[in-house]
Design an enzyme around this catalytic site. Structure first.
Site, PDB file in Angstrom:
ATOM      1  N   ASP A  36       0.733  -0.983  -0.266  1.00 27.56           N
ATOM      2  CA  ASP A  36      -0.219   0.343  -0.049  1.00 27.56           C
ATOM      3  C   ASP A  36       0.741   1.216  -0.244  1.00 27.56           C
ATOM      4  O   ASP A  36       0.449   1.960  -0.798  1.00 27.56           O
ATOM      5  CB  ASP A  36      -0.958   0.360   1.530  1.00 27.56           C
ATOM      6  CG  ASP A  36      -1.866  -1.260   0.867  1.00 27.56           C
ATOM      7  OD1 ASP A  36      -1.898  -1.872  -0.117  1.00 27.56           O
ATOM      8  OD2 ASP A  36      -2.596  -1.455   2.147  1.00 27.56           O
ATOM      9  N   LEU A  86     -35.046  -7.962 -17.225  1.00 26.68           N
ATOM     10  CA  LEU A  86     -35.133  -9.707 -17.613  1.00 26.68           C
ATOM     11  C   LEU A  86     -36.589  -9.607 -16.714  1.00 26.68           C
ATOM     12  O   LEU A  86     -36.861  -9.552 -16.058  1.00 26.68           O
ATOM     13  CB  LEU A  86     -34.379 -10.576 -17.331  1.00 26.68           C
ATOM     14  CG  LEU A  86     -32.827 -10.270 -17.640  1.00 26.68           C
ATOM     15  CD1 LEU A  86     -31.586 -11.015 -16.955  1.00 26.68           C
ATOM     16  CD2 LEU A  86     -32.548 -10.178 -18.977  1.00 26.68           C
ATOM     17  N   LYS A 117     -26.692 -13.446 -10.420  1.00 22.71           N
ATOM     18  CA  LYS A 117     -27.221 -11.990 -11.060  1.00 22.71           C
ATOM     19  C   LYS A 117     -27.221 -11.098  -9.670  1.00 22.71           C
ATOM     20  O   LYS A 117     -27.478 -12.000  -8.656  1.00 22.71           O
ATOM     21  CB  LYS A 117     -28.793 -12.606 -11.136  1.00 22.71           C
ATOM     22  CG  LYS A 117     -30.156 -11.221 -11.462  1.00 22.71           C
ATOM     23  CD  LYS A 117     -31.340 -11.788 -11.415  1.00 22.71           C
ATOM     24  CE  LYS A 117     -32.277 -10.132 -11.671  1.00 22.71           C
ATOM     25  NZ  LYS A 117     -31.547  -8.926 -10.364  1.00 22.71           N
ATOM     26  N   GLU A 174     -23.343  -4.570 -13.480  1.00 18.86           N
ATOM     27  CA  GLU A 174     -23.520  -4.566 -12.388  1.00 18.86           C
ATOM     28  C   GLU A 174     -22.672  -4.127 -11.095  1.00 18.86           C
ATOM     29  O   GLU A 174     -21.616  -4.235 -10.151  1.00 18.86           O
ATOM     30  CB  GLU A 174     -23.976  -5.606 -11.652  1.00 18.86           C
ATOM     31  CG  GLU A 174     -25.164  -6.050 -10.301  1.00 18.86           C
ATOM     32  CD  GLU A 174     -26.580  -5.717 -11.395  1.00 18.86           C
ATOM     33  OE1 GLU A 174     -27.342  -5.305 -12.303  1.00 18.86           O
ATOM     34  OE2 GLU A 174     -27.778  -5.350 -10.360  1.00 18.86           O
ATOM     35  N   LYS A 289     -29.033 -16.636 -19.981  1.00 24.35           N
ATOM     36  CA  LYS A 289     -28.696 -16.566 -21.349  1.00 24.35           C
ATOM     37  C   LYS A 289     -28.294 -16.887 -22.294  1.00 24.35           C
ATOM     38  O   LYS A 289     -27.793 -18.220 -22.435  1.00 24.35           O
ATOM     39  CB  LYS A 289     -27.501 -15.234 -21.824  1.00 24.35           C
ATOM     40  CG  LYS A 289     -28.291 -14.278 -20.744  1.00 24.35           C
ATOM     41  CD  LYS A 289     -26.490 -13.132 -20.392  1.00 24.35           C
ATOM     42  CE  LYS A 289     -26.629 -12.585 -19.475  1.00 24.35           C
ATOM     43  NZ  LYS A 289     -25.447 -11.290 -19.003  1.00 24.35           N
ATOM     44  N   CYS A 410     -68.599 -12.009  16.712  1.00 30.49           N
ATOM     45  CA  CYS A 410     -70.344 -11.664  17.244  1.00 30.49           C
ATOM     46  C   CYS A 410     -70.711 -11.089  18.070  1.00 30.49           C
ATOM     47  O   CYS A 410     -71.537 -11.113  18.435  1.00 30.49           O
ATOM     48  CB  CYS A 410     -70.599 -13.336  17.228  1.00 30.49           C
ATOM     49  SG  CYS A 410     -69.594 -14.288  18.889  1.00 30.49           S
TER      50      CYS A 410
HETATM   51  S1  IVH Z   1     -28.152  -9.367 -18.132  1.00 32.21           S
HETATM   52  C1  IVH Z   1     -30.740  -7.448 -21.565  1.00 32.21           C
HETATM   53  N1  IVH Z   1     -26.372 -10.456 -16.117  1.00 32.21           N
HETATM   54  O1  IVH Z   1     -30.239  -7.825 -13.425  1.00 32.21           O
HETATM   55  C2  IVH Z   1     -30.098  -8.494 -20.295  1.00 32.21           C
HETATM   56  N2  IVH Z   1     -27.913  -8.776 -15.781  1.00 32.21           N
HETATM   57  O2  IVH Z   1     -32.828  -7.273 -15.053  1.00 32.21           O
HETATM   58  C3  IVH Z   1     -29.841  -7.879 -18.851  1.00 32.21           C
HETATM   59  N3  IVH Z   1     -28.045  -8.395 -13.503  1.00 32.21           N
HETATM   60  O3  IVH Z   1     -31.818  -5.226 -15.082  1.00 32.21           O
HETATM   61  C4  IVH Z   1     -29.046  -7.277 -18.254  1.00 32.21           C
HETATM   62  N4  IVH Z   1     -26.446  -9.710 -13.009  1.00 32.21           N
HETATM   63  O4  IVH Z   1     -29.078  -5.058 -13.372  1.00 32.21           O
HETATM   64  C5  IVH Z   1     -27.307  -9.575 -16.724  1.00 32.21           C
HETATM   65  N5  IVH Z   1     -25.315 -11.289 -14.711  1.00 32.21           N
HETATM   66  C6  IVH Z   1     -26.275  -9.985 -14.971  1.00 32.21           C
HETATM   67  C7  IVH Z   1     -26.935  -9.903 -14.047  1.00 32.21           C
HETATM   68  C8  IVH Z   1     -27.389  -8.867 -14.505  1.00 32.21           C
HETATM   69  C9  IVH Z   1     -27.278  -8.812 -12.402  1.00 32.21           C
HETATM   70  C10 IVH Z   1     -29.613  -6.754 -13.263  1.00 32.21           C
HETATM   71  C11 IVH Z   1     -29.609  -6.102 -14.135  1.00 32.21           C
HETATM   72  C12 IVH Z   1     -30.067  -6.443 -14.991  1.00 32.21           C
HETATM   73  C13 IVH Z   1     -31.271  -7.231 -13.731  1.00 32.21           C
HETATM   74  C14 IVH Z   1     -32.253  -8.106 -14.614  1.00 32.21           C
END
Ligand code: IVH
Length: 666
Positions: A36, A86, A117, A174, A289, A410
């Site tokens: 650091d 999504l 997510k 994110e 996806k 009642c």
């Molecule tokens: S893909 C069209 N991948 O989840 C594709 N989203 O509604 C959109 N999120 O708004 C997002 N981790 O804020 C994607 N690995 C990930 C994610 C992710 C978190 C959130 C993002 C998005 C919501 C889904």
């Protein structure tokens, strides 16, 4: 002077590159090369040079990560490519629906990428000429807030993109807080007398909204990139995107996986549903996806969500919400129990508005008041329960919960037994009790009377048509038709349902009577010994006590039931209607399904779930709810769910309705 300036520029550029690299090593790979102190020394050199040559300061310099002048408001940015959100799904069946919709169009076997997510806030980073120039929130998907200064404070976000990337590039991902930073921040807030944040996502959203980026810089946010848009990228797959982002030094979550089919996806979901608590950040689900990007456009999007991706949400067993008010509900035994009315909140995939508040003693023990923030939880029971209130979030305007002294239905005095935690309405004729008893009698687990739902019971009790379950059997069609909202068809349906119930199994009738301590399990045992109401009523006490599972307490309860005046009237009405209960347990049925385990899925034409279960049980079989290796048969009706697929996977025998009937009549 100018050569001095030139050498300063060269030095500045070298220092920036070097610091960027150490930021990357420290914040992205978590594998620093220097201490650091050494890092601070590099930063000091850069600050001094930029101080000396202020015109050489640029937004892409790591010195700018500490934030700048506060803004009056955020400007708006239009997303060149809309930021979609999504669609969510909450169970495997919905995932199969998603897969089916893709397969209807997609050639071949779809391959999916599963990503965690991350429970944070999505953001878009725009690099022009390889330099981070704009950062934005999602906003409404089309227009978001420009929060470049705030995003620049995130050390893991590269301030420049490598030369081998397209000069104009957008990276999406994110922004989140790790659990550790979140906890530390909340502790500090409490010390400072500020309200703690509810969860890491709220904290991230709240932080990104701060107009003073120097304040944002004090709160160490993190970032994971998951998407990328740019001319000339020519990405073929989501897995290629993630790999490219990683090699371009963007922080990516390492836990993604390519899945060749839904069973791989399911395994991924199972794994992370269990392991998510070990992660240093919060995840609320999995994003699935379609890996093949060439199909993204062809599949397109609905108004809000792309068709090539879906979010599978993990079930949250717990949620926080506000307690709005308390209702006192009178059950079939007269017990008056508190029910919490809540601000609607999502729990295990359903919106919860009501939860049980246990009983009076528990409310006092917990110290809950209306207006409090409460934690609710769904366990094995269908109805969620209130666990506790959040003392540190108690608003100023809470009110004590008042306990009723009279029956809210009642008006009669409530009595509280010394030994009991509940108060009871002592009026046998209380409409709430009558309704409760008849609802129980007609319920699925008991007589399963078609057409006699809760609302209908309430209506016929309120109209004075019935006083007990025995009265059901003398209802006329015209009486029902006279009720508001009851058409001829539903009246006919109801009369038919009541008629059919006359031949239901004796164990169901016995359970439906609502004798204390006689659940369906005990009722089945008793019904196997005593064939009808008469034999049970006349059974000598000592003999009844000898029945397996039936001890003195249950015997006493049964005897009391048959001696109680209103029940004597009820029983005589039932007998008059010819209700003795079907008792072919031993006589008619061969026990040829003895020991066999069944699972039912989908809808059968000639059986309800309950009646199919009865048919299996009287032949000695058992019905369970989930498929395992021990399952002998899965009975699949129309539109079977995931149980069908699971059976297929485990090689369990699946029978359609016709073959099920054949099996029953063997
Ligand atoms: S893909 C069209 N991948 O989840 C594709 N989203 O509604 C959109 N999120 O708004 C997002 N981790 O804020 C994607 N690995 C990930 C994610 C992710 C978190 C959130 C993002 C998005 C919501 C889904």
């Amino acid at each position: 002077m100018s050569s001095n300036r030139e050498s300063a520029l060269r030095q500045i550029e070298r220092l920036r590159k070097e610091i960027d690299r150490h930021d990357y090593l420290y914040y992205v790979t978590a594998d620093p090369e220097i201490t650091d102190q050494q890092y601070d020394a590099l930063m000091r050199q850069l600050i001094e040079l930029e101080y000396e040559f202020p015109d050489l300061v640029s937004p892409g310099s790591p010195t700018q990560r500490v934030g700048g002048e506060p803004l009056g408001s955020f400007s708006q940015v239009t997303h060149a490519t809309p930021m979609l959100s999504l669609a969510n799904c909450y169970n495997i069946d919905e995932l199969y629906d998603f897969d089916r919709r893709i397969r209807e169009l997609y050639d071949g076997e779809p391959e999916y990428v599963c990503e965690l997510k991350i429970d944070g806030v999505s953001a878009a980073l725009t690099y022009r000429n390889h330099t981070l120039t704009t950062g934005a929130t999602r906003g409404d998907g089309r227009i978001g807030d420009e929060i470049t200064g705030n995003l620049r404070t995130i050390r893991s976000i590269p301030l420049s993109a490598p030369d081998d990337m397209p000069p104009d590039l957008e990276v999406r991902g994110e922004v989140y807080f790790t659990r550790r930073e979140f906890d530390a921040m909340n502790t500090q807030r409490e010390i400072d007398g500020l309200k703690p944040f509810m969860n890491p996502r709220n904290a991230a959203a709240g932080t990104l909204k701060i107009l003073d980026s120097r304040e944002v810089a004090k709160r160490p946010l993190s970032f994971f990139a998951y998407g990328m848009i740019g001319e000339g990228l020519n990405m073929k797959s989501q897995s290629e995107i993630l790999e490219t982002l990683k090699s371009a030094r963007f922080p990516t979550n390492p836990n993604w996986r390519v899945c060749s089919g839904l069973s791989d996806v399911e395994a991924y979901l199972d794994r992370w549903d269990a392991d998510r608590y070990e992660l240093p950040y919060e995840t609320d689900g999995v994003v699935i996806k379609l890996n093949d990007i060439s199909w993204w456009e062809r599949l397109g999007a609905t108004a809000k969500n792309p068709r090539w991706s879906i979010a599978y949400k993990f079930s949250t067993e717990k949620a926080l919400t506000r307690l709005l008010s308390v209702d006192w509900q009178v059950g079939r035994t007269g017990a008056v129990t508190p029910v919490a009315n809540l601000e609607p909140v999502l729990l295990l995939g359903t919106v919860v508005k009501r939860a049980t508040l246990h009983n009076e003693d528990e409310i006092e023990r917990l110290g809950i008041r209306t207006g409090d923030w409460v934690e609710i939880e769904k366990g094995g029971e269908i109805i969620p329960k209130v666990n506790r209130f959040l003392a540190d979030k108690r608003p100023e305007d809470t009110e004590p919960i008042e306990f009723p002294t009279r029956c809210p239905e009642c008006g009669s005095e409530l009595v509280r037994d010394e030994a009991e935690v509940v108060r009871r309405c002592s009026n046998w004729d209380c409409p709430a009790q009558i309704t409760g008893r008849i609802r129980h009698f007609a319920s699925r687990g008991a007589m399963d009377i078609e057409g006699l739902g809760g609302k209908t019971v309430e209506a016929i009790v309120a109209a004075g048509i019935v006083k007990d379950a025995g009265d059901l059997y003398s209802i006329t069609k015209s009486q029902i038709e006279s009720l508001p909202g009851m058409a001829e068809i539903s009246a006919e349906n109801l009369i038919g349902g009541i008629e059919d119930s006359k031949v239901k199994m004796f164990d169901r009738l016995l359970f439906g009577l609502g004798i204390r301590h006689v659940g369906i399990g005990v009722a089945r045992i008793i019904a196997a010994e005593y064939k009808d109401l008469d034999s049970l009523e006349q059974a000598p006490e000592e003999e009844l006590q000898q029945t397996p599972e039936v001890g003195a307490v249950i015997t006493e309860s049964i005897k009391q039931f048959f001696a109680f005046e209103p029940n004597i009237r009820l029983i005589s009405k039932l007998k008059e209607a010819g209700m003795i209960g079907r008792t072919e347990h031993d006589e008619r049925s061969s026990q040829h399904l003895k020991g066999k385990i069944f699972v039912l899925t989908g809808s059968l034409k000639n059986f309800s779930r309950e009646s199919a279960g009865d048919e299996i049980r009287i032949r000695g079989g058992r019905v369970t709810s989930s498929v395992s290796k021990k399952t002998d048969f899965v009975i699949a009706g129309a539109n079977p769910g995931s149980k069908y697929k699971k059976a297929d996977k485990l090689d369990v025998k699946v029978l359609d309705e016709k073959r099920f009937v054949d099996l029953l009549s063997k």
